[in-house]
Design an enzyme around this catalytic site. Sequence first.
Site, mmCIF file in Angstrom:
data_model
loop_
_atom_site.group_PDB
_atom_site.id
_atom_site.type_symbol
_atom_site.label_atom_id
_atom_site.label_comp_id
_atom_site.label_asym_id
_atom_site.label_seq_id
_atom_site.Cartn_x
_atom_site.Cartn_y
_atom_site.Cartn_z
ATOM 1 N N ARG A 37 25.173 -20.503 -23.026
ATOM 2 C CA ARG A 37 26.595 -20.621 -23.393
ATOM 3 C C ARG A 37 27.203 -21.917 -22.859
ATOM 4 N NH1 ARG A 37 28.815 -14.407 -22.981
ATOM 5 N NH2 ARG A 37 28.130 -13.868 -25.081
ATOM 6 N N LYS A 199 25.139 2.793 -33.473
ATOM 7 C CA LYS A 199 26.115 3.793 -33.913
ATOM 8 C C LYS A 199 26.810 3.465 -35.218
ATOM 9 C CE LYS A 199 27.745 5.102 -29.325
ATOM 10 N NZ LYS A 199 28.948 4.704 -28.585
ATOM 11 N N GLY A 354 25.256 -8.689 -30.387
ATOM 12 C CA GLY A 354 24.600 -8.998 -29.118
ATOM 13 C C GLY A 354 23.110 -8.741 -29.136
ATOM 14 N N GLY A 377 31.315 -9.058 -30.476
ATOM 15 C CA GLY A 377 32.479 -8.296 -30.915
ATOM 16 C C GLY A 377 33.357 -9.083 -31.869
#
Length: 398
Positions: A37, A199, A354, A377
Amino acid sequence: MIRSIEQLDLAGKRVFVRVDFNVPLDKKTAAVKDDSRIRASLPTIRHALGKKAKVILASHLGRPDGKVVPELSLENVGARLSQLLGQDVIFADDCVGDGVRKLAGDLREGQVLLLENLRFHPEEEKNDDEFARQLAALAEAYVNDAFGTAHRAHASTVGMVKHVPQRGAGFLMLSELKHLQPLLKGARRPYVAILGGAKVSDKIKVIDNLMTRVDALLIGGAMAYTFMSARGIGVGSSRVEKDKVEVARRALEKAKQSRVELLLPVDHVVAREPKGGVDTRTVDDPIPEGFMGLDIGPKTAASYVERIGRTATVFWNGPMGMFEVSEYAAGTRAIAQALAHATARGAMTVVGGGDSAAAVVEMGLADQVTHVSTGGGASLEFLEGRELPGVKVLDDQA
Ligand code: ADP
Ligand code: MG
């Protein structure tokens, strides 16, 4: 219009760059474990330095929840950045206050100042206006290069922006937008989305929003068993979100009405327990009682790979199985390789999320796909069709 950092007047100016230095630290030594990053922000920082700006960098790290947590200091990040840039990085032990104001005021052209973890102050996540004004007062230009936090309306991503005379996006932010925007509008066809992961509840809004834009949706991962339940296919003891079966049923119905191909796995790698080192077998539908699906099977992988082979645009989020365990990694690996092949023949391929991004990196395929989104996200919220507050605020017309 969102201006690029290249369109800002930076010479001799103090420029506040909101970066994403939320890197993993070693628990014992607090050294930076993975500096990707930090590296990802170098083009933006180097550009500003090249324009003779006085560069002020700010980021959050972890979840200190508004308190000073010494283990979450950015000091070691500054040391790593200094090595990567090949120049000194001045470190401020806070992000607001007299000391910081003085350090910022004393900066000379081509110097870099790194502020301490923004989230040591509760006002950051509360988007407190007074705090935002203090951050804004440090600089004459604002650049956001932290796409991964653009879905959060915090002081450093939203509140301060209108108080700084010039604003724009850094190269990392621009690259994310350039690759994600076509997934919502104007994608070259055929366009296929592969959605997997844990999920249905995490991904249903993305599924819903992409449904009317893609030619086919390929479903895998634990999520697939909730969809299979909705179709009335036996799933043995696989993970099913019972309260999401109805949601999955509606998605299947919507796909039918929109004439979108929605493919579910037809064979599965199963075991009695969700772990490695146990007996596994490959079965067609239905999954027998006492067994749980832990990866898509070879027939499913082959059919998904074939479908990816006939695309011009591919978006992939979510592993096809419990890929962290080698016995259940083959499905995820097959998809990653199919994306690499598609890229080589000219398709645009984007990986977001992720774990799926980590899988592509681990398999050494990150540079063989068009784009790996760094914002887990944020990229999902973007694909849900939501406007990201940190992006919207950069738009001068908004
Ligand atoms: P991403 O981070 O890419 O959005 P998710 O967080 O939704 O992906 O899902 C990743 C997790 O889902 C991984 O930890 C993986 O082990 C788990 N997973 C995927 N398929 C299965 C499965 N069939 N059974 C159990 N876990 C699974
Ligand atoms: Mg995840």
